[in-house]
Design a protein around this motif. Structure first.
Motif, PDB file in Angstrom:
ATOM      1  N   UNK A 151       0.792  -1.009   0.655  1.00 15.75           N
ATOM      2  CA  UNK A 151       0.245   0.520  -0.339  1.00 15.75           C
ATOM      3  C   UNK A 151       1.211   1.629   0.232  1.00 15.75           C
ATOM      4  N   UNK A 152       2.522   1.141   0.758  1.00  6.80           N
ATOM      5  CA  UNK A 152       2.634   2.169   0.241  1.00  6.80           C
ATOM      6  C   UNK A 152       3.553   2.747  -0.618  1.00  6.80           C
ATOM      7  N   UNK A 153       3.205   1.700  -2.097  1.00  2.07           N
ATOM      8  CA  UNK A 153       3.992   1.760  -2.876  1.00  2.07           C
ATOM      9  C   UNK A 153       2.105   2.170  -3.535  1.00  2.07           C
ATOM     10  N   UNK A 154       1.495   2.281  -3.114  1.00  4.24           N
ATOM     11  CA  UNK A 154       0.468   2.449  -4.407  1.00  4.24           C
ATOM     12  C   UNK A 154      -0.329   4.332  -3.420  1.00  4.24           C
ATOM     13  N   UNK A 155       0.140   4.285  -2.191  1.00  7.54           N
ATOM     14  CA  UNK A 155       0.237   6.132  -1.468  1.00  7.54           C
ATOM     15  C   UNK A 155       0.937   7.354  -2.764  1.00  7.54           C
ATOM     16  N   UNK A 156       2.335   6.381  -2.793  1.00 10.14           N
ATOM     17  CA  UNK A 156       4.003   7.282  -3.597  1.00 10.14           C
ATOM     18  C   UNK A 156       2.460   7.855  -4.974  1.00 10.14           C
ATOM     19  N   UNK A 157       1.595   6.227  -5.614  1.00 10.72           N
ATOM     20  CA  UNK A 157       1.554   7.196  -7.042  1.00 10.72           C
ATOM     21  C   UNK A 157       0.505   7.654  -6.571  1.00 10.72           C
ATOM     22  N   UNK A 158      -0.344   7.991  -5.927  1.00 10.28           N
ATOM     23  CA  UNK A 158      -1.088   9.481  -5.685  1.00 10.28           C
ATOM     24  C   UNK A 158      -0.333  10.620  -5.144  1.00 10.28           C
ATOM     25  N   UNK A 159       1.316  10.731  -3.833  1.00  7.39           N
ATOM     26  CA  UNK A 159       1.618  11.592  -3.958  1.00  7.39           C
ATOM     27  C   UNK A 159       2.080  11.969  -5.324  1.00  7.39           C
ATOM     28  N   UNK A 160       1.950  11.096  -6.777  1.00  8.26           N
ATOM     29  CA  UNK A 160       2.894  11.674  -7.715  1.00  8.26           C
ATOM     30  C   UNK A 160       1.554  11.775  -8.619  1.00  8.26           C
ATOM     31  N   UNK A 161       0.712  11.971  -8.626  1.00  7.22           N
ATOM     32  CA  UNK A 161      -0.726  12.264  -9.485  1.00  7.22           C
ATOM     33  C   UNK A 161      -0.700  13.743  -8.697  1.00  7.22           C
ATOM     34  N   UNK A 162      -0.804  14.225  -7.606  1.00  2.00           N
ATOM     35  CA  UNK A 162      -0.754  15.625  -6.920  1.00  2.00           C
ATOM     36  C   UNK A 162       0.718  16.356  -7.048  1.00  2.00           C
ATOM     37  N   UNK A 163       1.667  15.900  -7.402  1.00  2.00           N
ATOM     38  CA  UNK A 163       2.683  16.538  -7.347  1.00  2.00           C
ATOM     39  C   UNK A 163       2.877  16.820  -8.932  1.00  2.00           C
ATOM     40  N   UNK A 164       1.657  16.234 -10.142  1.00  2.00           N
ATOM     41  CA  UNK A 164       2.037  16.733 -11.459  1.00  2.00           C
ATOM     42  C   UNK A 164       1.118  17.615 -11.630  1.00  2.00           C
ATOM     43  N   UNK A 165      -0.191  17.441 -11.174  1.00  2.14           N
ATOM     44  CA  UNK A 165      -1.373  18.407 -11.051  1.00  2.14           C
ATOM     45  C   UNK A 165      -0.657  19.720 -10.463  1.00  2.14           C
ATOM     46  N   UNK A 166      -0.223  20.366  -9.534  1.00  2.56           N
ATOM     47  CA  UNK A 166       0.731  21.515  -8.855  1.00  2.56           C
ATOM     48  C   UNK A 166       1.079  21.851  -9.827  1.00  2.56           C
ATOM     49  N   UNK A 167       2.599  20.640 -10.421  1.00  6.21           N
ATOM     50  CA  UNK A 167       3.192  21.352 -11.586  1.00  6.21           C
ATOM     51  C   UNK A 167       2.917  22.093 -12.922  1.00  6.21           C
ATOM     52  N   UNK A 168       1.835  21.345 -13.096  1.00  8.66           N
ATOM     53  CA  UNK A 168       0.744  21.291 -14.209  1.00  8.66           C
ATOM     54  C   UNK A 168       0.063  23.182 -13.634  1.00  8.66           C
ATOM     55  N   UNK A 169      -0.558  23.688 -12.770  1.00  6.49           N
ATOM     56  CA  UNK A 169      -0.523  24.526 -12.285  1.00  6.49           C
ATOM     57  C   UNK A 169       0.220  25.346 -12.289  1.00  6.49           C
ATOM     58  N   UNK A 170       1.607  25.620 -12.065  1.00  6.52           N
ATOM     59  CA  UNK A 170       2.506  26.294 -11.829  1.00  6.52           C
ATOM     60  C   UNK A 170       3.059  26.574 -13.457  1.00  6.52           C
ATOM     61  N   UNK A 171       3.195  25.889 -13.946  1.00  5.32           N
ATOM     62  CA  UNK A 171       4.230  25.554 -15.194  1.00  5.32           C
ATOM     63  C   UNK A 171       3.283  26.745 -16.124  1.00  5.32           C
ATOM     64  N   UNK A 172       1.824  26.390 -16.141  1.00  2.72           N
ATOM     65  CA  UNK A 172       1.437  27.277 -16.990  1.00  2.72           C
ATOM     66  C   UNK A 172       1.073  29.093 -16.841  1.00  2.72           C
ATOM     67  N   UNK A 173       1.175  29.088 -15.750  1.00  3.39           N
ATOM     68  CA  UNK A 173       1.895  30.436 -15.559  1.00  3.39           C
ATOM     69  C   UNK A 173       3.050  31.487 -15.307  1.00  3.39           C
TER      70      UNK A 173
END
Length: 796
Positions: A151-173
């Motif tokens: 489950x730690x690896x699956x939770x790590x995947x969720x972190x990856x998705x969250x950070x991708x969203x944040x990175x997209x939010x920053x990049x478009x500005x």
């Protein structure tokens, strides 16, 4: 073979990582992108281990698999570093307020600790149990067996998705379009890589997905990188093109004449100003030589320096020519060699300085010439005289400086107006200019109605003839409309070497001589030393008048000592003039001028008032209680009411009358004995003491001395001086008899000018009552006198 292929695939993001430094420079974003690519390479090599069944035994493969999972796990904090670095590319005004709670080092630390935890559980059997062999298309592959902490690896995947969203939010500005596009492509590629790579969690898909994801990611990054570089080149080309167009416009619309000439002397580029210079279009000049262009349009062209060597090519060369309108123009040209298309060409920049030269000439003319008459001014005169004096010192020629002032010129301004006065000055300037030219001398307007001339001469007879001719011309009638005026000059003359060897001395001497000519009514005067003495006296008189209003006088005080006891029994107030330029001026220099001009009355009143005020101050302070002596001029007795004035001063200051002693010279009795005695009696009735000063120096009779209402007799300093020079019996007897005579008629005797102990011993022997002189104290200011009394006390 598969193992090596997967290893080579892992090298692709690593090579891209190394190329990012020259691409982005050493910035935060560069470091974040490089770390992401390096970790992607580690992930791929982690997968490559699963293809190494035939190379590694299982225990070794499991260890390498666990170690290289470092890359897979740390992609999460690396992605956050990309987002954090991208946030710094966004201007502060475009950042939402909540950013500071997300994009900071504390969040990065938390993500790092979580990633370390996930990496750590991979080393336990609860995370990765072991590797099992799986047959795949005739090959044997290894596949991880996950434990209960998967489950730690699956939770790590969720972190990856969250950070991708944040990175997209920053990049478009990010405001830079090229950088923004590249980062979006990078993030999309990373997401695809991660999502495809995660498919290997399911055994049915095996590990093909990891290799596929790395190939897709590397290919996408390659395409994004290629597009980024291409866009950068296109942007650079556009910028270069815009700069080139801008520079062409700057050159084309530059008012200077700019051109480029190749090695054959043909123009390869000219701007509009250069084309207008020849009255031709720019395209008609390209490819032609200077000679061909001048053949098309005839021009006169002359250079100040036709021979220009390589060293001087960068130095401006001045040349003149006639332009299309037939006007003579002056330009400065600078030639700069430049290399273009493997050939040396010459860039010429010519600046039209005609207007600047004309402006400088006007400025120079205004600086050295009088605006009204057009004559040279005092600055030009001083400069010319400086040069002439140097020449005269070499060839021993004589030079006369003339200072000319027009008589009664003020009356013309006051009665006929300044306009008429200006016309008179212009006419005088014209007449002087006709008489004097650069070869025969120099004439200038000094200021007002004053002119200065410099005349070289061989002998004084020649000089006087020139001066007489000048006077005759200047005295001729001046016609201004219906008005006829007759002017006469006053001329002062000074001669080089005789009256000075520099311009200031000569001008001062000529000025003094000019004023002397006005006083005597003569047309001209040659300077002599006596004029300086008269001028200095006149100058001192004017300064003395200003000194009265400027409060430049100060009283000094000298104590009188009782011979028998050594006590301070009195003091004398002596005036001093503190001149602002000359410093301390002796009373011997200005008292006679004050008496001749009547200013002694004002000065004398000031001395009496200040002396009484100061003595009362010292009495109030308890410093000492003795009379203060003040010298009285004969004019103060004959003019004005001296008695009333003394009454007012005593009343205003509160000084007791017996604390004021008035010193008069014995000559007063000779001039008007009756009136003097009457006024002195009135003063004594007030209680004021009277002293006869400088006794033995004047012409008073013993009978006058007997009738004088005096209290004290002061022996003149000349007698006291003889006691030190030659104390013969005759000198001693004279002093002894003066003291005896004064005592016989009830007078106290004061000896002034006592400067040595020998003089004091003689006077003590003769029973002289009081002494005064440098032996005890020089005349000193009030503060110093207070210190003197405080230091030595009333007993000396």
């Amino acid at each position: 073979m598969s193992f090596l292929l997967m290893v080579y695939i892992g090298l692709v993001p690593l090579l891209f990582a190394l190329s990012f430094i020259p691409l982005f420079g050493k910035s935060r974003l560069t470091i974040a992108l490089i770390s992401f690519l390096v970790l992607s390479a580690l992930w791929q090599w982690d997968v490559a281990v699963l293809y190494g069944h035939s190379i590694f035994h299982r225990a070794m493969a499991l260890a390498l698999f666990r170690i290289l999972r470092f890359g897979t796990i740390l992609l999460i904090p690396s992605l956050f570093c990309v987002a954090l670095a991208a946030s710094h590319l966004v201007p502060k005004g475009s950042q939402p307020n909540w950013w500071r709670f997300v994009y900071n080092k504390w969040v990065f630390t938390a993500i790092g600790l979580w990633s370390a935890f996930v990496y750590a559980i991979g080393w336990t059997r609860a995370g990765v149990v072991n590797l099992r062999t799986v047959p795949y298309q005739g090959h044997v592959l290894l596949f991880p067996i996950y434990g209960p902490l998967v489950w730690g690896f699956y939770a790590h995947l969720i972190c990856f998705v969250t950070l991708v969203i944040l990175a997209f939010h920053v990049t478009r500005r990010i405001p830079d379009r090229v950088t923004r596009k590249f980062l979006i492509q990078f993030l999309v590629s990373a997401v695809l890589m991660y999502l495809i790579g995660l498919l290997n969690i399911w055994p049915s898909i095996f590990v093909v997905a990891s290799g596929l994801s790395c190939i897709i990611f590397s290919t996408a990054i390659f395409l994004a990188y290629s597009g980024f570089v291409s866009e950068r080149y296109r942007s650079a080309n556009r910028s270069l093109h815009e700069q080139t167009e801008f520079l062409h416009k700057v050159i084309d619309f530059n008012p200077n004449y700019i051109s480029v000439i190749d090695c054959d002397g043909r123009f390869t580029m000219v701007n509009q100003a250069f084309a207008r210079l020849y009255g031709l279009s720019s395209h008609l000049l390209i490819g032609r030589t200077q000679a061909e262009i001048e053949g098309m349009r005839k021009r006169t062209h002359q250079s100040d320096d036709d021979q220009t060597d390589e060293h001087d090519r960068l130095q401006p060369v001045r040349s003149t020519f006639t332009n299309e309108a037939g006007q003579m123009r002056t330009v400065t040209t600078v030639e700069v060699p430049v290399n273009f298309h493997h050939a040396t060409q010459t860039l010429r920049v010519a600046t039209d300085i005609t207007d600047r030269i004309e402006y400088e000439e006007r400025i120079r003319h205004h600086a050295y010439h009088d605006a009204l008459t057009g004559l040279p001014n005092r600055l030009a005169f001083s400069q010319w005289m400086g040069e002439m004096l140097c020449l005269a010192a070499e060839d021993m020629k004589g030079i006369a400086v003339l200072f000319i002032d027009m008589d009664r010129f003020k009356n013309i301004n006051d009665t006929l107006g300044h306009n008429v006065g200006d016309q008179v000055l212009c006419e005088m300037g014209k007449r002087l200019s006709k008489l004097i030219n650069q070869e025969t001398g120099f004439v200038a307007r000094w200021g007002g109605d004053e002119f200065t001339l410099a005349l070289p001469f061989e002998c004084q007879e020649e000089l006087l003839m020139k001066v007489q001719d000048m006077i005759s011309v200047l005295e001729q009638v001046i016609s201004i409309g219906d008005i006829e005026l007759f002017m006469t000059p006053s001329i002062g003359i000074s001669l080089y070497r005789e009256h000075g060897q520099d311009i200031d001395s000569l001008l001062k001497a000529a000025d003094i001589a000019m004023y002397r000519a006005k006083e005597t009514g003569l047309a001209f005067q040659i300077y002599n030393q006596q004029m300086t003495e008269t001028s200095l006296r006149l100058e001192l008189e004017m300064d003395l008048r200003r000194a009265i209003d400027g409060n430049e006088f100060e009283l000094y005080y000298q104590p009188k000592m009782e011979t028998a006891s050594g006590r301070i029994v009195g003091m004398e107030a002596l005036i001093r003039w503190i001149h602002p330029r000359k410093g301390l001026v002796s009373p011997n220099e200005f008292i006679c001028i004050a008496e001749d001009t009547g200013m002694i009355l004002t000065i004398g009143d000031w001395v009496i008032e200040q002396a009484c005020k100061q003595n009362q101050t010292w009495i109030d302070e308890g410093l000492l209680h003795v009379p203060i002596s003040v010298n009285i001029s004969p004019m103060q007795l004959w003019f004005g009411d001296i008695v009333k004035r003394i009454q007012e001063v005593l009343l205003n200051t509160g000084l007791p009358p017996d604390c004021l002693e008035l010193e008069i010279t014995e000559g007063i009795a000779v001039e008007n004995e009756g009136q003097a005695i009457e006024k002195l009696n009135a003063l004594r009735d007030l209680g004021v003491r009277i002293a006869v000063d400088d006794f033995g120096k004047g012409y008073s009779s013993l009978n006058s001395l007997r009738l004088f209402p005096a209290d004290t007799l002061k022996i003149d300093k000349a007698f006291i001086d003889q006691l030190s020079v030659s104390p013969v019996d005759k000198d001693v007897q004279i002093i002894q008899h003066i003291i005896s005579l004064a005592h016989a008629i009830g007078l106290r005797v004061v000896a002034e000018g006592v400067d040595s102990p020998e003089q004091l011993r003689f006077l003590e022997t003769f029973k002289c009552d009081e002494v005064q002189g440098f032996l005890f104290s020089r005349p000193i200011p009030a503060d110093a006198f207070r210190s003197f009394v405080t230091t030595y006390g009333p007993q000396f």
